[in-house]
Design a protein around this motif. Structure first.
Motif, PDB file in Angstrom:
ATOM      1  N   THR A  74       9.416   2.294   6.588  1.00 41.26           N
ATOM      2  CA  THR A  74       8.894   1.614   5.404  1.00 41.26           C
ATOM      3  C   THR A  74       7.371   1.565   5.472  1.00 41.26           C
ATOM      4  OG1 THR A  74      10.913   0.294   5.238  1.00 41.26           O
ATOM      5  CG2 THR A  74       8.979  -0.493   4.040  1.00 41.26           C
ATOM      6  N   VAL A  75       6.732   2.195   4.512  1.00 42.30           N
ATOM      7  CA  VAL A  75       5.278   2.356   4.494  1.00 42.30           C
ATOM      8  C   VAL A  75       4.583   1.045   4.130  1.00 42.30           C
ATOM      9  CG1 VAL A  75       3.375   3.537   3.322  1.00 42.30           C
ATOM     10  CG2 VAL A  75       5.464   4.799   3.937  1.00 42.30           C
ATOM     11  N   ASP A 130      -1.385  12.296   1.236  1.00 40.96           N
ATOM     12  CA  ASP A 130      -0.899  13.224   2.251  1.00 40.96           C
ATOM     13  C   ASP A 130      -0.364  12.517   3.486  1.00 40.96           C
ATOM     14  OD1 ASP A 130      -1.467  15.433   0.710  1.00 40.96           O
ATOM     15  OD2 ASP A 130      -3.486  15.672   1.498  1.00 40.96           O
ATOM     16  N   GLU A 131      -1.113  11.507   3.965  1.00 41.15           N
ATOM     17  CA  GLU A 131      -0.723  10.814   5.186  1.00 41.15           C
ATOM     18  C   GLU A 131      -0.252   9.404   4.892  1.00 41.15           C
ATOM     19  OE1 GLU A 131      -0.546  12.273   8.096  1.00 41.15           O
ATOM     20  OE2 GLU A 131      -1.345  14.160   7.289  1.00 41.15           O
ATOM     21  N   ARG A 132       0.739   8.956   5.607  1.00 40.09           N
ATOM     22  CA  ARG A 132       1.201   7.577   5.534  1.00 40.09           C
ATOM     23  C   ARG A 132       0.078   6.637   5.980  1.00 40.09           C
ATOM     24  NH1 ARG A 132       6.579   5.333   8.691  1.00 40.09           N
ATOM     25  NH2 ARG A 132       6.074   3.095   8.614  1.00 40.09           N
ATOM     26  N   ILE A 133      -0.064   5.493   5.304  1.00 36.44           N
ATOM     27  CA  ILE A 133      -1.100   4.541   5.707  1.00 36.44           C
ATOM     28  C   ILE A 133      -0.831   4.048   7.131  1.00 36.44           C
ATOM     29  CG2 ILE A 133      -1.647   3.779   3.371  1.00 36.44           C
ATOM     30  CD1 ILE A 133      -0.030   1.211   3.992  1.00 36.44           C
ATOM     31  N   LYS A 134      -1.925   3.727   7.811  1.00 38.19           N
ATOM     32  CA  LYS A 134      -1.825   3.329   9.214  1.00 38.19           C
ATOM     33  C   LYS A 134      -1.802   1.809   9.345  1.00 38.19           C
ATOM     34  CE  LYS A 134      -4.249   7.441  10.896  1.00 38.19           C
ATOM     35  NZ  LYS A 134      -4.300   8.076   9.568  1.00 38.19           N
ATOM     36  N   VAL A 135      -1.029   1.329  10.294  1.00 41.80           N
ATOM     37  CA  VAL A 135      -1.017  -0.093  10.648  1.00 41.80           C
ATOM     38  C   VAL A 135      -2.071  -0.314  11.702  1.00 41.80           C
ATOM     39  CG1 VAL A 135       0.369  -1.982  11.572  1.00 41.80           C
ATOM     40  CG2 VAL A 135       1.447  -0.241  10.123  1.00 41.80           C
ATOM     41  N   ASP A 136      -2.907  -1.337  11.511  1.00 44.29           N
ATOM     42  CA  ASP A 136      -3.994  -1.613  12.472  1.00 44.29           C
ATOM     43  C   ASP A 136      -3.433  -2.102  13.793  1.00 44.29           C
ATOM     44  OD1 ASP A 136      -5.796  -0.903  10.502  1.00 44.29           O
ATOM     45  OD2 ASP A 136      -6.013  -2.981   9.783  1.00 44.29           O
ATOM     46  N   LEU A 172      -4.711 -11.402  -4.768  1.00 40.57           N
ATOM     47  CA  LEU A 172      -4.078 -10.519  -3.794  1.00 40.57           C
ATOM     48  C   LEU A 172      -4.012 -11.238  -2.462  1.00 40.57           C
ATOM     49  CD1 LEU A 172      -4.380  -8.319  -5.943  1.00 40.57           C
ATOM     50  CD2 LEU A 172      -5.185  -6.776  -4.155  1.00 40.57           C
ATOM     51  N   ILE A 173      -2.839 -11.214  -1.859  1.00 42.09           N
ATOM     52  CA  ILE A 173      -2.615 -11.900  -0.590  1.00 42.09           C
ATOM     53  C   ILE A 173      -1.997 -10.913   0.393  1.00 42.09           C
ATOM     54  CG2 ILE A 173      -1.430 -13.827   0.544  1.00 42.09           C
ATOM     55  CD1 ILE A 173      -1.335 -15.216  -2.220  1.00 42.09           C
ATOM     56  N   GLY A 174      -2.587 -10.836   1.580  1.00 40.59           N
ATOM     57  CA  GLY A 174      -2.008 -10.046   2.655  1.00 40.59           C
ATOM     58  C   GLY A 174      -2.453  -8.602   2.747  1.00 40.59           C
ATOM     59  N   SER A 175      -3.272  -8.142   1.815  1.00 41.83           N
ATOM     60  CA  SER A 175      -3.573  -6.706   1.754  1.00 41.83           C
ATOM     61  C   SER A 175      -4.286  -6.179   2.996  1.00 41.83           C
ATOM     62  CB  SER A 175      -4.411  -6.393   0.512  1.00 41.83           C
ATOM     63  OG  SER A 175      -5.663  -7.049   0.559  1.00 41.83           O
ATOM     64  N   ASP A 176      -5.065  -7.028   3.665  1.00 39.73           N
ATOM     65  CA  ASP A 176      -5.834  -6.570   4.828  1.00 39.73           C
ATOM     66  C   ASP A 176      -5.300  -7.101   6.159  1.00 39.73           C
ATOM     67  OD1 ASP A 176      -6.496  -9.219   4.531  1.00 39.73           O
ATOM     68  OD2 ASP A 176      -8.660  -8.919   4.763  1.00 39.73           O
ATOM     69  N   LYS A 177      -4.186  -7.791   6.118  1.00 35.09           N
ATOM     70  CA  LYS A 177      -3.735  -8.463   7.346  1.00 35.09           C
ATOM     71  C   LYS A 177      -3.108  -7.509   8.352  1.00 35.09           C
ATOM     72  CE  LYS A 177      -3.174 -13.097   5.417  1.00 35.09           C
ATOM     73  NZ  LYS A 177      -4.393 -13.618   6.066  1.00 35.09           N
ATOM     74  N   LEU A 178      -2.512  -6.410   7.866  1.00 35.34           N
ATOM     75  CA  LEU A 178      -1.858  -5.465   8.768  1.00 35.34           C
ATOM     76  C   LEU A 178      -2.411  -4.044   8.653  1.00 35.34           C
ATOM     77  CD1 LEU A 178       1.827  -6.666   8.325  1.00 35.34           C
ATOM     78  CD2 LEU A 178       0.400  -6.972  10.343  1.00 35.34           C
ATOM     79  N   SER A 179      -3.096  -3.761   7.561  1.00 36.85           N
ATOM     80  CA  SER A 179      -3.622  -2.413   7.366  1.00 36.85           C
ATOM     81  C   SER A 179      -4.875  -2.456   6.507  1.00 36.85           C
ATOM     82  CB  SER A 179      -2.563  -1.516   6.698  1.00 36.85           C
ATOM     83  OG  SER A 179      -3.102  -0.264   6.365  1.00 36.85           O
ATOM     84  N   LYS A 180      -6.021  -2.218   7.129  1.00 36.98           N
ATOM     85  CA  LYS A 180      -7.275  -2.134   6.373  1.00 36.98           C
ATOM     86  C   LYS A 180      -7.222  -0.968   5.394  1.00 36.98           C
ATOM     87  CE  LYS A 180      -9.980  -5.392   8.183  1.00 36.98           C
ATOM     88  NZ  LYS A 180      -9.060  -6.002   9.144  1.00 36.98           N
ATOM     89  N   GLU A 181      -6.482   0.054   5.764  1.00 39.68           N
ATOM     90  CA  GLU A 181      -6.351   1.216   4.892  1.00 39.68           C
ATOM     91  C   GLU A 181      -5.663   0.844   3.585  1.00 39.68           C
ATOM     92  OE1 GLU A 181      -5.307   5.951   5.466  1.00 39.68           O
ATOM     93  OE2 GLU A 181      -4.372   4.482   6.806  1.00 39.68           O
ATOM     94  N   LEU A 182      -4.611   0.038   3.667  1.00 35.47           N
ATOM     95  CA  LEU A 182      -3.939  -0.433   2.466  1.00 35.47           C
ATOM     96  C   LEU A 182      -4.901  -1.220   1.585  1.00 35.47           C
ATOM     97  CD1 LEU A 182      -1.457  -0.933   0.679  1.00 35.47           C
ATOM     98  CD2 LEU A 182      -0.886  -2.874   2.158  1.00 35.47           C
ATOM     99  N   HIS A 183      -5.655  -2.105   2.204  1.00 36.69           N
ATOM    100  CA  HIS A 183      -6.630  -2.912   1.472  1.00 36.69           C
ATOM    101  C   HIS A 183      -7.645  -2.019   0.765  1.00 36.69           C
ATOM    102  CE1 HIS A 183      -9.308  -6.309   0.622  1.00 36.69           C
ATOM    103  NE2 HIS A 183     -10.295  -5.540   1.053  1.00 36.69           N
TER     104      HIS A 183
END
Length: 337
Positions: free
Chosen positions: A207-208, A331-337, A232-243
């Protein structure tokens, strides 16, 4: 004669290759802007006036009104031609009464539909919202829950319609998209917890991200003079890339105010822990929780569809669609920090 035949073959080959190249180029350049106009205020309004009507009796978990809500959602996906990932024609993830710790006297169900990824089908982007509400008050008043969370529910249905339109044109997402409508949020996030902790239809490791929508149809007192916002809540808590992806999408297409006030770890409201995204976040899955803040009608019979600001609901739903499109097609799945 042979020379003429050879030239004809070469010409056909060149034209054929050119046609293939044009098709490939067209497929690679398909954009969310080609499909986001499918999400309209009128469609959202039509759906919500049914979903948040008295007929659904406040959608209390396990009660007849909530069952009608689940059927309403299922029938939308059937009409759109979007299948279930559970089994053909079976859109319900059944949750037994025993799971609810005596909070509910009847079993309930999540509603799931999905679009299979064309290139990376094992990687899954989830778009979630809760289908339940708080039911009927002791004095007989029906709590329709138009904003909470009828707004999120109908937003997902429109987002799904937009993705299906892309599929029908040959531009299906690279990754799988799961449209997840969970039950029993109002009594303890049970539906999303059942999905993550008991029966994840798609493995959590695949799950991405989870884009969770819970109340996006209104304006809170803080923003009465500036409607073009969303929390927006939580966008940067696990992945700066998602944010960063979320920020980029917003700036490119919408330029809304993304308010992160409730994203503070010290937020006394603790909204990060109070909606269904949290059950994904606790499993190290990046999340974004989209939220308009509370208002005077929160958890009251006065949370009715006539008070929804449908133009704003349209814009927020389109923002989420664009974000999901980017996550599903990069192209690439987002990364988890």
């Amino acid at each position: 004669m042979k020379r003429t035949t050879l030239l004809l073959c070469i010409t056909i080959l060149i034209v054929s290759c050119s046609t293939c190249q044009n098709k490939n180029t067209s497929k690679n350049t398909a954009k969310a802007t080609d499909y986001d106009k499918i999400i309209t205020a009128d469609n959202l309004k039509e759906a919500l006036y049914t979903y948040a009507s008295d007929e659904f009796e406040g959608r209390k978990t396990g009660e007849p009104g909530q069952k009608k809500a689940a059927e309403f959602i299922k029938n939308h996906y059937i009409a759109l031609g979007i299948p279930s990932p559970i089994a053909e024609g079976d859109y319900f993830q059944d949750i037994p009464t025993s799971f609810f710790n005596s909070d509910v006297n009847n079993p309930s169900e999540n509603v799931l539909a999905y679009i299979k990824g064309s290139e990376k089908p094992d990687e899954v982007v989830i778009i979630s919202a809760h289908l339940d509400h708080i039911g009927i008050s002791k004095n007989g008043d029906i709590n329709n829950g138009a904003d909470d969370d009828g707004s999120g529910t109908v937003a997902i249905l429109e987002i799904a319609k937009a993705f299906k339109a892309a599929v029908d044109k040959g531009y299906g997402p690279k990754r799988t998209i799961l449209f997840l409508h969970v039950t029993a949020e109002e009594i303890g996030l049970y539906g999303s917890r059942y999905y993550t902790d008991v029966d994840p239809i798609f493995p959590l490791k695949n799950t991405v991200a989870d884009l969770n929508i819970d109340m996006i149809g209104r304006v809170d007192p803080k923003h009465e003079n500036q409607r073009n916002y969303v929390y927006l809540i939580g966008s940067d808590k696990l992945s700066k890339e998602l944010h960063n992806i979320s920020e980029t999408v917003n700036k490119k297409y919408f330029n809304m105010e993304l308010d992160y006030s409730y994203n503070d770890d010290n937020d006394p409201n603790r909204f990060y822990y109070r909606s269904d995204h949290y059950n994904f976040a606790k499993n190290n899955i990046p999340v974004i929780f989209y939220f308009n803040g509370t208002h005077a009608d929160y958890h009251k019979p006065t949370d009715t569809p006539d008070k929804i600001q449908y133009d704003l609901l349209e814009t927020r739903a389109r923002l989420i669609f664009h974000t999901a499109w980017e996550l599903a097609n990069r192209d690439e799945r987002i990364k988890v920090d």
